[in-house]
Scaffold this active site. Structure first.
Site, short mmCIF file in Angstrom:
data_model
loop_
_atom_site.label_atom_id
_atom_site.label_comp_id
_atom_site.label_asym_id
_atom_site.label_seq_id
_atom_site.Cartn_x
_atom_site.Cartn_y
_atom_site.Cartn_z
NE ARG A 1 -8.39 4.05 1.14
CZ ARG A 1 -8.01 4.05 2.86
NH1 ARG A 1 -7.90 3.11 3.43
NH2 ARG A 1 -7.99 5.30 3.32
CB ILE B 1 -5.14 -4.28 5.74
CG1 ILE B 1 -5.47 -3.68 6.95
CG2 ILE B 1 -3.59 -4.23 5.53
CD1 ILE B 1 -5.21 -4.18 8.20
CD GLU C 1 -14.54 -0.36 2.43
OE1 GLU C 1 -13.55 -0.76 1.76
OE2 GLU C 1 -14.40 0.54 3.19
CB THR D 1 11.89 4.08 -4.02
OG1 THR D 1 10.88 4.84 -4.23
CG2 THR D 1 13.25 4.72 -4.30
CG HIS E 1 -11.79 0.38 5.73
ND1 HIS E 1 -11.96 1.18 4.23
CD2 HIS E 1 -10.73 0.99 6.24
CE1 HIS E 1 -11.05 1.97 4.19
NE2 HIS E 1 -10.41 1.87 5.37
NE ARG F 1 4.14 7.13 7.33
CZ ARG F 1 4.01 8.45 6.96
NH1 ARG F 1 4.69 9.20 7.15
NH2 ARG F 1 3.15 8.47 5.69
C1 DGY Z 1 -6.84 5.21 6.82
O1 DGY Z 1 -6.26 5.83 7.64
O2 DGY Z 1 -6.29 5.40 5.56
C2 DGY Z 1 -7.61 4.03 7.10
O3 DGY Z 1 -8.07 3.18 6.10
C3 DGY Z 1 -8.88 4.67 7.66
O4 DGY Z 1 -9.58 3.80 8.63
#
Ligand code: DGY
Length: 323
Positions: free
Chosen positions: A240, A238, A269, A180, A287, A158
């Site tokens: 993990r 952005i 982190e 996919t 984050h 999304r």
């Molecule tokens: C998530 O929604 O996974 C974000 O990293 C939280 O801030």
């Protein structure tokens, strides 16, 4: 007797009032206390039927300790890598997350980080604040062009799709990688072309990582993948931190193997390599991908709905596991 819940969270007033109407609420407001250490957190979890958490680590040991009483862990995040979902499922504990409500905010931040590193916004800000702007701006902070460049999105869920819509508006050519492939109509609507990860890494000027952290995506980007990237390419993470091998990225940045990086997340982190802040070609944020006020409130609202539904035996809006 009311069931009892622990919220390690801020919550909008109406959400809190509604939870209090249905449950005994023990709240530790994260704005007032910051993160709790494991022991204190665990003490609050003891004896609760449900908990609402902000990326606290909920490991197998903790779940085993509270199994039997604890019925639901409502995570205020879409990623659930902080929770041992397999152990929770084994103990019949419902895990929930907060998809959709943060899609647009994270896509905005992905674009903001891309533009910030490409156009050297943070470097220029530091320079201006330091009183170094004395005269003709012409020679200052030449950055990368955006329009017409190739934009690579790794992880086309999304958020990836919302980012592609933004990238299209910037006149970027979009490549994406996803296990996919999207259907042809969606690819057409987004103007995005599927590529293997290696191909995307070789071709894109800007690469944004948006994959969830799973055993398969841990260290998706190592020295090998960084070695495939263009020398003028920028990496934006952005998703993990552990998706990127941080030491390899630091080496690549120091050696100018790639042009720059923008990192909202870090492998260990909240710690990160001492080398990163020394590098001008890097933008660092703590984050905050989904940290817009409406989105944060929406996340807590959805997590509270999940918590309440699970405890009242109603349909849970966004379950992660089947119990
Ligand atoms: C998530 O929604 O996974 C974000 O990293 C939280 O801030």
């Amino acid at each position: 007797m009311k069931k009892s819940v622990f919220l390690h969270s801020w919550a909008p007033d109406d959400v809190l009032a509604d939870l209090k109407e249905h449950f005994d609420v023990d709240q530790v407001n994260i704005f007032e206390t910051g993160s709790l250490d494991r022991e204190t957190f665990n003490r609050h979890v003891a004896g609760k039927d449900g908990i609402l958490v902000q990326q606290n680590r909920v490991d197998a040991e903790m779940l085993a300790e509270h199994a039997g009483k604890l019925q639901v862990v409502a995570n205020v995040a879409v990623g659930v890598d902080n929770i041992d979902v397999e152990a929770a499922t084994k103990h019949g504990i419902q895990i929930t997350n907060t998809p959709d409500v943060l899609t647009e905010a994270v896509a905005d931040m992905s674009m903001a980080l891309t533009l910030a590193v490409a156009r050297r916004v943070v470097e220029a800000d530091r320079y201006t604040r330091a009183g170094k702007f004395q005269g003709n701006p012409f020679p200052l902070f030449w950055g990368a062009d955006i329009t017409g460049e190739t934009f690579g999105i790794v992880g086309m869920g999304r958020i990836g799709q919302a980012l592609a819509r933004r990238a299209k508006g910037f006149g970027l050519d979009i490549l994406y990688h996803k296990r996919t492939r999207l259907d042809a109509a969606t690819e057409k609507e987004l103007g995005a072309t599927w590529a293997s990860l290696d191909d995307l890494l070789k071709k894109a000027r800007f690469i944004v990582l948006l994959t969830p952290l799973t055993p398969e995506t841990k260290h998706l980007i190592t020295a090998r993948e960084l070695g495939l990237m263009r020398e003028d390419a920028y990496l934006v993470n952005i998703s993990r931190g552990p998706v990127v091998e941080e030491a390899a990225l630091v080496d690549a940045l120091k050696a100018k193997r790639i042009a720059g990086a923008a990192l909202d997340v870090f492998e260990f982190e909240p710690k990160f390599s001492d080398e990163l802040p020394k590098l001008d070609n890097v933008v660092l944020t703590p984050h905050i991908g989904s940290a817009s006020s409406g989105t944060r409130a929406g996340m807590v609202r959805l997590a509270a709905k999940n918590l309440k539904a699970a405890l009242l035996g109603e349909a849970v809006p966004s379950p992660v596991n089947k119990v």
